[in-house]
Design a protein around this motif. Structure first.
Motif, PDB file in Angstrom:
ATOM      1  N   LEU A  73      41.107  28.162  40.056  1.00  0.00           N
ATOM      2  CA  LEU A  73      41.519  29.315  40.915  1.00  0.00           C
ATOM      3  C   LEU A  73      41.187  30.452  40.525  1.00  0.00           C
ATOM      4  O   LEU A  73      41.647  31.865  40.956  1.00  0.00           O
ATOM      5  CB  LEU A  73      43.032  29.271  40.482  1.00  0.00           C
ATOM      6  N   ALA A  74      39.993  30.702  39.879  1.00  0.00           N
ATOM      7  CA  ALA A  74      39.252  32.085  39.275  1.00  0.00           C
ATOM      8  C   ALA A  74      38.796  32.792  40.681  1.00  0.00           C
ATOM      9  O   ALA A  74      38.458  32.261  41.422  1.00  0.00           O
ATOM     10  CB  ALA A  74      38.165  31.634  38.434  1.00  0.00           C
ATOM     11  N   THR A  75      39.005  34.127  40.522  1.00  0.00           N
ATOM     12  CA  THR A  75      38.645  34.954  41.592  1.00  0.00           C
ATOM     13  C   THR A  75      38.056  36.307  40.610  1.00  0.00           C
ATOM     14  O   THR A  75      38.477  36.697  39.629  1.00  0.00           O
ATOM     15  CB  THR A  75      39.556  35.225  42.416  1.00  0.00           C
ATOM     16  N   GLN A  76      36.990  36.773  41.461  1.00  0.00           N
ATOM     17  CA  GLN A  76      36.417  38.023  40.985  1.00  0.00           C
ATOM     18  C   GLN A  76      35.736  38.763  42.097  1.00  0.00           C
ATOM     19  O   GLN A  76      35.209  38.387  42.923  1.00  0.00           O
ATOM     20  CB  GLN A  76      35.338  37.724  39.986  1.00  0.00           C
ATOM     21  N   GLN A  90      32.413  30.242  41.650  1.00  0.00           N
ATOM     22  CA  GLN A  90      32.510  31.672  41.828  1.00  0.00           C
ATOM     23  C   GLN A  90      31.437  31.860  43.082  1.00  0.00           C
ATOM     24  O   GLN A  90      30.557  32.554  42.908  1.00  0.00           O
ATOM     25  CB  GLN A  90      31.907  32.495  40.658  1.00  0.00           C
ATOM     26  N   ILE A  91      31.645  31.210  43.962  1.00  0.00           N
ATOM     27  CA  ILE A  91      31.012  31.526  45.216  1.00  0.00           C
ATOM     28  C   ILE A  91      31.736  32.282  46.263  1.00  0.00           C
ATOM     29  O   ILE A  91      32.857  32.098  46.499  1.00  0.00           O
ATOM     30  CB  ILE A  91      30.362  30.042  45.995  1.00  0.00           C
ATOM     31  N   LEU A 116      40.090  26.517  50.520  1.00  0.00           N
ATOM     32  CA  LEU A 116      39.492  25.153  50.186  1.00  0.00           C
ATOM     33  C   LEU A 116      38.449  25.430  49.077  1.00  0.00           C
ATOM     34  O   LEU A 116      38.260  24.525  48.448  1.00  0.00           O
ATOM     35  CB  LEU A 116      38.787  24.787  51.359  1.00  0.00           C
ATOM     36  N   LEU A 117      38.134  26.972  48.767  1.00  0.00           N
ATOM     37  CA  LEU A 117      36.949  26.883  47.981  1.00  0.00           C
ATOM     38  C   LEU A 117      37.839  26.809  46.430  1.00  0.00           C
ATOM     39  O   LEU A 117      37.016  26.797  45.402  1.00  0.00           O
ATOM     40  CB  LEU A 117      36.584  28.403  47.854  1.00  0.00           C
ATOM     41  N   TYR A 118      39.158  26.625  46.232  1.00  0.00           N
ATOM     42  CA  TYR A 118      39.775  26.507  45.061  1.00  0.00           C
ATOM     43  C   TYR A 118      39.527  25.286  44.723  1.00  0.00           C
ATOM     44  O   TYR A 118      40.199  24.735  43.568  1.00  0.00           O
ATOM     45  CB  TYR A 118      41.061  27.126  45.255  1.00  0.00           C
ATOM     46  N   LYS A 119      39.386  24.155  45.737  1.00  0.00           N
ATOM     47  CA  LYS A 119      39.307  22.700  45.337  1.00  0.00           C
ATOM     48  C   LYS A 119      38.012  22.540  44.614  1.00  0.00           C
ATOM     49  O   LYS A 119      36.942  23.057  45.147  1.00  0.00           O
ATOM     50  CB  LYS A 119      39.230  22.015  46.696  1.00  0.00           C
TER      51      LYS A 119
END
Length: 436
Positions: A73-76, A90-91, A116-119
């Protein structure tokens, strides 16, 4: 995941049960993360399914460690690009959109839904796709260092001092990863650097799961059975129609025998290149160099002929090579599709920038890119090609006369001219085209 013995043991030890929801581990702040064992399994599954011999699973694990600490669940937020980087790798959604739209990495249907990028599997798959693109940036084989530093800072910063520290951290992280099982790599039998210990499923006890019939069309399979040499080889090894097994090496990588490869080349040229001819043996020699006959390709080279998706798609859309449809990277693991677009690419190279090109140029441009050819300095590459070619044809018989690929769209009245033997033209002769 349950089929991975290390994951299974780890999950059972903490009370997880098969068939029930498996809990993600949590850090002291309550954030979910993948354990190193789980991350290793996810990376291994993605590589085996989609990037065999193209991406190292340890590279994915190390980058995931650096980018997100393995937190799905990381976001930046990137202030410069104004992108929000998401997930384990981290895409960014912009990069994902490009990978899906232009490079057809569509195994997972993202459909503009960035959640879906959190999967983990979706995110790692797309991160691996981006790394594969970096590995052959500008049609040049790139080093691991280039790929890792470019992943962090972009291709322009791949050699800049700003990404050096990231590369050093990456190397340190790789040293701490769980030890992978080490297999003795055995390459294709009779290849220039092959091992004699390679295992073919036709001779081994375990049947291969990947078959010819699952990779090719019924029409192409019928052509293969109609080839006398192939039919003899398959019958001798006990193959049956509808269930023809591909040979596999000790790492379970499918490959073609030289008899099979030559048959594919002959079928493709006879059906689709009657007026743009290159000898089947030439295509086979190219395949021997770029893929060692591995069906999925080797390194950053996709498929039998090492043609990447953007090139194949360009040949399909812009140059009209539409006998085979190519809609995804996976299509290029079909030997016939890869061979078809490989021959098409050679046709284009034969008149690169509107000039008639020499055989040596065509071969070296195919392997290293047309911008990187230096006929005075790349002799070893040509010699490597000659060595590969020697596996497929009799040098003495072919020394004085042989056809070379010529793309003569818009030309007629072709005539064949024979050249005297020459160290660099020992297998070739040009087809000279003239207009009415």
């Amino acid at each position: 995941m349950w089929m991975d013995s290390d994951v299974k043991e780890e999950w059972l030890n903490v009370g997880e049960t098969m068939g029930s929801k498996v809990h993600l581990s949590r850090d002291p702040d309550g954030q979910p993360y993948l354990t190193q064992t789980e991350m290793k399994a996810v990376a291994g599954i993605i590589v085996r399914r989609h990037f065999v011999s193209h991406i190292d699973s340890e590279m994915l694990c190390a980058i995931a460690e650096l980018e997100s600490g393995r937190q799905p669940l990381a976001t930046q937020y990137n202030k410069k690009s104004k992108d929000c980087m998401k997930g384990i790798m981290q895409i960014s959604p912009k990069t994902v959109e490009w990978l899906v739209r232009d490079l057809s990495y569509q195994t997972y249907e993202v459909d503009g839904n960035s959640k879906l990028l959190y999967k983990p599997f979706v995110n790692v798959y797309l991160g691996a796709a981006y790394l594969k693109w970096l590995s052959n940036f500008e049609l040049i084989e790139r080093s691991e260092e280039f790929m890792v530093r470019a992943y962090k800072g972009g291709t322009k910063k791949a050699t800049h001092k700003s990404t050096l520290k990231y590369w050093q951290k990456y190397l340190s992280v790789k040293e701490t990863l769980p030890t992978r099982k080490v297999f003795e790599v055995a390459l294709v039998p009779n290849a220039p650097s092959a091992s004699a210990t390679a295992v073919s499923p036709r001779k081994g006890a375990n049947p291969a799961k990947i078959t010819w019939d699952s990779r090719t069309s019924p029409e192409d399979m019928e052509e293969m059975w109609n080839n006398a040499n192939v039919s003899k080889e398959w019958t001798k090894s006990g193959e049956k129609r509808g269930k023809v097994r591909l040979s596999h090496d000790t790492e379970k990588r499918p490959y073609l025998s030289r008899t099979e490869q030559r048959a594919v080349a002959e079928i493709i040229l006879a059906k689709h290149f009657s007026t743009r001819v290159v000898k089947p043996t030439v295509l086979c020699a190219i395949a021997e160099i770029v893929s060692m006959r591995f069906v999925n390709g080797v390194g950053q080279r996709t498929g039998l002929m090492g043609i990447d998706y953007p090139t194949a798609r360009w040949l399909f859309k812009d140059l009209g090579y539409k006998s085979y449809i190519v809609q995804s990277v996976e299509d290029l693991t079909n030997p016939f599709v890869s061979m078809y677009f490989g021959a098409a690419y050679m046709a284009w190279l034969s008149e690169y920038e509107g000039r008639e090109r020499s055989p040596q140029f065509v071969v070296e441009a195919y392997i290293s890119g047309p911008q990187n050819v230096n006929l005075q300095e790349t002799g070893p590459l040509w010699l490597k090609f000659e060595e590969a070619l020697s596996h497929y044809e009799d040098r003495k018989k072919e020394q004085n006369s042989c056809p070379i690929l010529r793309n003569h769209l818009g030309f007629r009245n072709q005539k064949t001219v024979h050249f005297a033997p020459d160290p660099y033209l020992s297998y070739w002769c040009f087809r000279v085209m003239s207009c009415d």
